[in-house]
Design an enzyme around this catalytic site. Structure first.
Site, PDB file in Angstrom:
ATOM      1  N   CYS A  59     -10.464  -6.453   3.055  1.00 30.41           N
ATOM      2  CA  CYS A  59     -10.432  -5.046   3.461  1.00 30.41           C
ATOM      3  C   CYS A  59     -10.311  -4.985   4.980  1.00 30.41           C
ATOM      4  CB  CYS A  59     -11.652  -4.286   2.959  1.00 30.41           C
ATOM      5  SG  CYS A  59     -13.165  -4.769   3.772  1.00 30.41           S
ATOM      6  N   THR A  61       0.839  -1.204   0.000  1.00 30.63           N
ATOM      7  CA  THR A  61       0.000   0.000   0.000  1.00 30.63           C
ATOM      8  C   THR A  61       0.869   1.247   0.000  1.00 30.63           C
ATOM      9  OG1 THR A  61      -1.732  -1.172   1.192  1.00 30.63           O
ATOM     10  CG2 THR A  61      -1.791   1.238   1.283  1.00 30.63           C
ATOM     11  N   THR A  95      12.999   4.764  11.020  1.00 26.26           N
ATOM     12  CA  THR A  95      13.933   3.658  11.255  1.00 26.26           C
ATOM     13  C   THR A  95      13.432   2.402  10.544  1.00 26.26           C
ATOM     14  OG1 THR A  95      14.514   4.617  13.366  1.00 26.26           O
ATOM     15  CG2 THR A  95      15.043   2.287  13.065  1.00 26.26           C
TER      16      THR A  95
END
Ligand code: PLP
Length: 372
Positions: A307, A51, A220
């Protein structure tokens, strides 16, 4: 991953020995993924997953190149929500104008239609390599070639998240400028992905901070997950040929049995498909009731994409195929390296039972009540 969590848990930006060990793990993983993809390590940016890689590709290229090359973006109608929502967000803020190219009933997106949508102000075309709901494989290289004939300055991105370990994968082979991958699609850890961006394709960072990942994605690094990603990708790549053939054989047999018994249709059958995915279009049943019934019997099936809420929503892919999601259920089953022939035969029996029960169904039927 375990030594990196237990012993070498330093911050890769720290100069001390433990930090340097973590840095070596990140750099080593980048080198290995780059070798597998046939690209330069510096062309890879680690992200929190597919994503984020998709968002960085879309937003980052529109924001970096939009003022010079135009703000028009072309996507296909069957892209993952990570692309569609990201494009919609850009359009909603007036940062981009988006054209959506539909797909054929077979689930194939015609490269000529993609190219026909390209304009002089098209900054980016995004066409997924393999669809996550129906598994159809797109002719990305051909679409890229045709799009660049119309506008040589247009960047081409492909969301190849579903293709890792299933199809041969290289940015050069696909002729793309940008390519998104995710670790958890190849048995790697969740929450880790990578964006390939061809050398020279600058992107506006979407996460600013300490300047990690050459300023493209601050924060990080998730060291253990990155190392796990590279290891998983290598393992899955090694077995890709044999496993793909084995899974396709089991998948085809499963589909033969289930379609003969239920009349269900195989989504994308006429197109090239991923070897491990079976998407059945079941007339006169609801996806939700099928998935629930199968879950009770130990079969982990899905309807559309997974989803976050788990709520049943009509699949935009089913709509793009020209089907009416109120009348047709999408049932998706995926095979993996652990799936056996006996399990698939058992699953076929359970799917046949669930479909016939769903059709007899309790309560009003969508086919009899099309207005619902
Ligand atoms: N793109 C496709 C085609 C996918 O299938 C997925 C996940 O299912 C994503 C993007 C999102 O990847 P991630 O879950 O790593 O954010």
């Amino acid at each position: 991953m375990l030594p990196l969590l237990r012993e070498h848990w330093g911050n890769p930006s720290s100069a001390h020995a433990r930090g340097r060990a973590a840095r070596r793990a990140v750099d080593g993983a980048r080198d290995r993924l780059a070798a597998m993809l046939g690209c330069a390590p510096r062309e890879l940016t680690f992200t929190s997953g597919g994503t984020e890689a998709d968002n960085l590709a879309l937003r980052g290229s529109v924001q970096r190149w939009g003022s010079e090359r135009g703000r028009h973006v072309v996507v296909s109608a069957i892209e993952h929500e990570a692309i569609l929502s990201s494009a919609a967000a850009l359009a909603g803020r007036g940062e981009a104008e988006v054209s959506v190219v539909g797909c054929e009933r077979s689930g194939r997106v015609d490269p000529e239609r993609v190219a026909a949508a390209v304009r002089p102000d098209t900054v980016l075309v995004s066409l997924m390599l393999a669809n996550n709901e129906i598994g159809t494989v797109q002719e990305v290289a051909e679409a890229a070639r045709l799009a660049r004939q119309v506008n040589p300055r247009t960047l081409v991105h492909s969301d190849a998240v579903q293709a890792l370990g299933r199809l041969p994968l290289s940015p050069a082979g696909l002729d793309v400028d940008l390519l998104s991958l995710s670790a958890h699609k190849c048995y790697g850890p969740k929450g880790c992905g990578v964006l390939y961006a061809r050398s020279g394709v600058g992107l506006t960072a979407q996460v600013d901070g300490g300047g990690q990942e050459r300023g493209r994605r601050s924060g990080t690094e998730n060291v253990a997950a990155i190392a796990g990603f590279a290891a998983a990708a290598e393992l899955v790549e090694d077995e890709r040929g044999a496993e793909g053939k084995r899974q396709a054989r089991l998948r085809d047999e499963f589909e033969k049995v289930v379609t003969a018994a239920t009349g269900a249709r195989v989504a994308g059958r006429a197109a090239e498909r991923l070897p491990h995915l079976s998407a059945l279009l079941v007339d006169g049943a609801s996806s939700e009731s099928l998935v629930t019934a199968l879950d009770l019997e130990g079969v982990e099936a899905s309807s559309g994409s997974a989803c976050s809420s788990g709520a049943a929503q009509p699949s935009h892919v089913v709509v793009a195929l020209g089907e009416d999601p109120r009348r047709v259920a999408l049932l998706r089953l995926s095979l993996g390296r652990g799936t056996s022939a006996a399990e698939m035969a058992h699953a076929a029996r359970l799917v046949i039972g669930a479909v016939s029960r769903a059709r007899v169904g309790c309560g009003p039927h969508p086919v009899q009540h099309p207005g619902r």
